[in-house]
Write a protein that holds these residues in place. Structure first.
Motif, PDB file in Angstrom:
ATOM      1  N   GLY A  55       2.721   4.243 -14.544  1.00 40.18           N
ATOM      2  CA  GLY A  55       3.336   4.304 -15.866  1.00 40.18           C
ATOM      3  C   GLY A  55       2.692   5.349 -16.750  1.00 40.18           C
ATOM      4  O   GLY A  55       3.385   6.091 -17.465  1.00 40.18           O
ATOM      5  N   PHE A  88       9.042   3.218 -18.907  1.00 43.18           N
ATOM      6  CA  PHE A  88       9.107   1.840 -19.421  1.00 43.18           C
ATOM      7  C   PHE A  88       9.247   0.848 -18.271  1.00 43.18           C
ATOM      8  O   PHE A  88       8.653  -0.245 -18.305  1.00 43.18           O
ATOM      9  CB  PHE A  88      10.277   1.704 -20.389  1.00 43.18           C
ATOM     10  CG  PHE A  88      10.354   0.361 -21.053  1.00 43.18           C
ATOM     11  CD1 PHE A  88       9.487   0.034 -22.084  1.00 43.18           C
ATOM     12  CD2 PHE A  88      11.289  -0.575 -20.645  1.00 43.18           C
ATOM     13  CE1 PHE A  88       9.545  -1.212 -22.697  1.00 43.18           C
ATOM     14  CE2 PHE A  88      11.357  -1.824 -21.262  1.00 43.18           C
ATOM     15  CZ  PHE A  88      10.482  -2.140 -22.287  1.00 43.18           C
ATOM     16  N   TYR A  89      10.012   1.207 -17.258  1.00 49.48           N
ATOM     17  CA  TYR A  89      10.188   0.354 -16.079  1.00 49.48           C
ATOM     18  C   TYR A  89       8.864   0.137 -15.358  1.00 49.48           C
ATOM     19  O   TYR A  89       8.507  -0.989 -14.989  1.00 49.48           O
ATOM     20  CB  TYR A  89      11.224   1.004 -15.160  1.00 49.48           C
ATOM     21  CG  TYR A  89      11.332   0.416 -13.784  1.00 49.48           C
ATOM     22  CD1 TYR A  89      11.669  -0.922 -13.584  1.00 49.48           C
ATOM     23  CD2 TYR A  89      11.125   1.218 -12.662  1.00 49.48           C
ATOM     24  CE1 TYR A  89      11.789  -1.449 -12.299  1.00 49.48           C
ATOM     25  CE2 TYR A  89      11.247   0.698 -11.387  1.00 49.48           C
ATOM     26  CZ  TYR A  89      11.586  -0.635 -11.208  1.00 49.48           C
ATOM     27  OH  TYR A  89      11.688  -1.151  -9.938  1.00 49.48           O
ATOM     28  N   VAL A  91       5.804   0.466 -16.609  1.00 50.97           N
ATOM     29  CA  VAL A  91       4.901  -0.299 -17.469  1.00 50.97           C
ATOM     30  C   VAL A  91       5.320  -1.768 -17.507  1.00 50.97           C
ATOM     31  O   VAL A  91       4.468  -2.671 -17.514  1.00 50.97           O
ATOM     32  CB  VAL A  91       4.863   0.304 -18.887  1.00 50.97           C
ATOM     33  CG1 VAL A  91       4.050  -0.572 -19.831  1.00 50.97           C
ATOM     34  CG2 VAL A  91       4.260   1.712 -18.849  1.00 50.97           C
ATOM     35  N   SER A  92       6.631  -2.028 -17.525  1.00 55.92           N
ATOM     36  CA  SER A  92       7.117  -3.407 -17.504  1.00 55.92           C
ATOM     37  C   SER A  92       6.732  -4.103 -16.205  1.00 55.92           C
ATOM     38  O   SER A  92       6.344  -5.290 -16.210  1.00 55.92           O
ATOM     39  CB  SER A  92       8.645  -3.434 -17.668  1.00 55.92           C
ATOM     40  OG  SER A  92       9.033  -2.902 -18.912  1.00 55.92           O
ATOM     41  N   ALA A  93       6.833  -3.381 -15.091  1.00 55.93           N
ATOM     42  CA  ALA A  93       6.431  -3.942 -13.796  1.00 55.93           C
ATOM     43  C   ALA A  93       4.932  -4.244 -13.792  1.00 55.93           C
ATOM     44  O   ALA A  93       4.498  -5.287 -13.289  1.00 55.93           O
ATOM     45  CB  ALA A  93       6.789  -2.979 -12.676  1.00 55.93           C
ATOM     46  N   HIS A  94       4.148  -3.340 -14.370  1.00 58.28           N
ATOM     47  CA  HIS A  94       2.703  -3.545 -14.506  1.00 58.28           C
ATOM     48  C   HIS A  94       2.417  -4.804 -15.322  1.00 58.28           C
ATOM     49  O   HIS A  94       1.581  -5.638 -14.937  1.00 58.28           O
ATOM     50  CB  HIS A  94       2.104  -2.312 -15.187  1.00 58.28           C
ATOM     51  CG  HIS A  94       0.708  -2.468 -15.697  1.00 58.28           C
ATOM     52  ND1 HIS A  94      -0.381  -2.602 -14.872  1.00 58.28           N
ATOM     53  CD2 HIS A  94       0.220  -2.506 -16.966  1.00 58.28           C
ATOM     54  CE1 HIS A  94      -1.485  -2.716 -15.602  1.00 58.28           C
ATOM     55  NE2 HIS A  94      -1.142  -2.657 -16.867  1.00 58.28           N
ATOM     56  N   LEU A  95       3.145  -4.972 -16.413  1.00 61.44           N
ATOM     57  CA  LEU A  95       2.965  -6.143 -17.274  1.00 61.44           C
ATOM     58  C   LEU A  95       3.381  -7.429 -16.552  1.00 61.44           C
ATOM     59  O   LEU A  95       2.694  -8.453 -16.648  1.00 61.44           O
ATOM     60  CB  LEU A  95       3.792  -5.969 -18.550  1.00 61.44           C
ATOM     61  CG  LEU A  95       3.759  -7.115 -19.567  1.00 61.44           C
ATOM     62  CD1 LEU A  95       2.338  -7.350 -20.077  1.00 61.44           C
ATOM     63  CD2 LEU A  95       4.703  -6.816 -20.730  1.00 61.44           C
ATOM     64  N   LEU A  96       4.475  -7.386 -15.805  1.00 59.70           N
ATOM     65  CA  LEU A  96       4.945  -8.569 -15.093  1.00 59.70           C
ATOM     66  C   LEU A  96       3.964  -9.009 -14.009  1.00 59.70           C
ATOM     67  O   LEU A  96       3.754 -10.209 -13.802  1.00 59.70           O
ATOM     68  CB  LEU A  96       6.318  -8.288 -14.474  1.00 59.70           C
ATOM     69  CG  LEU A  96       7.508  -8.352 -15.436  1.00 59.70           C
ATOM     70  CD1 LEU A  96       8.785  -7.899 -14.737  1.00 59.70           C
ATOM     71  CD2 LEU A  96       7.674  -9.758 -15.982  1.00 59.70           C
ATOM     72  N   PHE A 126       2.985  -1.082 -25.252  1.00 62.18           N
ATOM     73  CA  PHE A 126       4.243  -1.589 -24.688  1.00 62.18           C
ATOM     74  C   PHE A 126       5.248  -1.909 -25.791  1.00 62.18           C
ATOM     75  O   PHE A 126       6.439  -1.594 -25.671  1.00 62.18           O
ATOM     76  CB  PHE A 126       3.960  -2.844 -23.854  1.00 62.18           C
ATOM     77  CG  PHE A 126       5.197  -3.481 -23.288  1.00 62.18           C
ATOM     78  CD1 PHE A 126       5.827  -2.928 -22.187  1.00 62.18           C
ATOM     79  CD2 PHE A 126       5.727  -4.633 -23.862  1.00 62.18           C
ATOM     80  CE1 PHE A 126       6.977  -3.508 -21.659  1.00 62.18           C
ATOM     81  CE2 PHE A 126       6.880  -5.224 -23.344  1.00 62.18           C
ATOM     82  CZ  PHE A 126       7.496  -4.664 -22.236  1.00 62.18           C
ATOM     83  N   THR A 130       9.077  -0.183 -26.365  1.00 66.51           N
ATOM     84  CA  THR A 130      10.289  -0.987 -26.186  1.00 66.51           C
ATOM     85  C   THR A 130      11.508  -0.426 -26.921  1.00 66.51           C
ATOM     86  O   THR A 130      12.582  -0.267 -26.322  1.00 66.51           O
ATOM     87  CB  THR A 130      10.035  -2.450 -26.593  1.00 66.51           C
ATOM     88  OG1 THR A 130       8.971  -2.976 -25.781  1.00 66.51           O
ATOM     89  CG2 THR A 130      11.284  -3.290 -26.402  1.00 66.51           C
ATOM     90  N   SER A 158       2.257   5.796 -28.516  1.00 69.46           N
ATOM     91  CA  SER A 158       2.299   5.031 -27.266  1.00 69.46           C
ATOM     92  C   SER A 158       1.431   5.685 -26.205  1.00 69.46           C
ATOM     93  O   SER A 158       0.683   5.004 -25.489  1.00 69.46           O
ATOM     94  CB  SER A 158       3.741   4.926 -26.750  1.00 69.46           C
ATOM     95  OG  SER A 158       4.564   4.250 -27.648  1.00 69.46           O
TER      96      SER A 158
END
Length: 213
Positions: A55, A88-89, A91-96, A126, A130, A158
């Motif tokens: 990310g 963003f995808y 980073v979202s995967a990293h967060l999940l 993050f 968004t 960011s």
């Protein structure tokens, strides 16, 4: 034909959907490596790290697209929106991965965000990203008008927060994380320089008309 021309010619042949497809499959490939035990003795932490770094790399690449065109002449502007969405995808995967596979206990998530500064910084990055992802479409560009460009300047803080988060995760002054931060600061510095240069260019005709020879 020079190297830059060759790169631009090759880039024009790459469909934007191909960038999306490759980006969407990348985390899936990393997840497969984690499940198969091919990315370290602690696959969850390794997957979390790989996705976070991916990310950050995508975020840096997106920031570099405009300077590459202005300074070197490499034109990748047509891929900029795709890179932003994929960032963003990733980073979202990293967060999940952190939420679902690492922390797992929902009651502990808020405690970690509040008590661990590197997580606080990462969540701040993050949150800023968004609205950028939500408005990365033609309809938002039309509806927001000039405000769209102002909103998307959130990519700058960011990126800075993302670089700080990466340094703090290591808990030591690691060369790799410092290099990422140096690149981010260089790109942000170029943006400030370029903005001031353009402002001076716009002000010049006004000054000349106010002081005729």
């Amino acid at each position: 034909m020079g190297v830059v021309d060759h790169i631009n010619t090759a880039a024009r042949k790459v469909p934007v959907w191909g960038v999306y497809a490759a980006g969407l499959l990348w985390p899936a490939w990393l997840f497969y490596l984690a499940v198969s035990g091919a990315i370290g003795i602690d696959p969850v932490k390794s997957l979390e790290h790989e996705l976070g770094e991916l990310g950050l790399q995508a975020l840096i690449f997106g920031l570099a697209i405009t300077p590459l065109r202005s300074i070197i002449g490499i034109n990748l502007i047509r891929f900029r929106r795709a890179i932003g969405v994929l960032t963003f995808y990733f980073v979202s995967a990293h967060l999940l991965v952190w939420l679902v596979l690492d922390v797992q206990i929902l009651s502990e998530i808020w405690k970690d965000i509040v008590k661990r500064p590197y997580i606080t910084v990462g969540m701040a990055a993050f949150i800023l990203m968004t609205p950028l992802a939500i408005t990365s479409n033609n309809m938002s560009v039309r509806k927001l008008g000039p405000r769209w460009r102002k909103l998307h300047k959130l990519v700058y803080p960011s990126a800075a927060l993302g670089g700080i988060h990466y340094i703090m995760v290591g808990k030591t002054w690691e060369l790799e994380s410092l290099l990422y931060m140096a690149v981010i600061l260089s790109l942000l510095g170029w943006r400030v320089y370029d903005s001031r240069r353009k402002q001076r260019a716009r002000d010049l005709p006004t000054r000349d008309s106010a002081n005729p020879a």
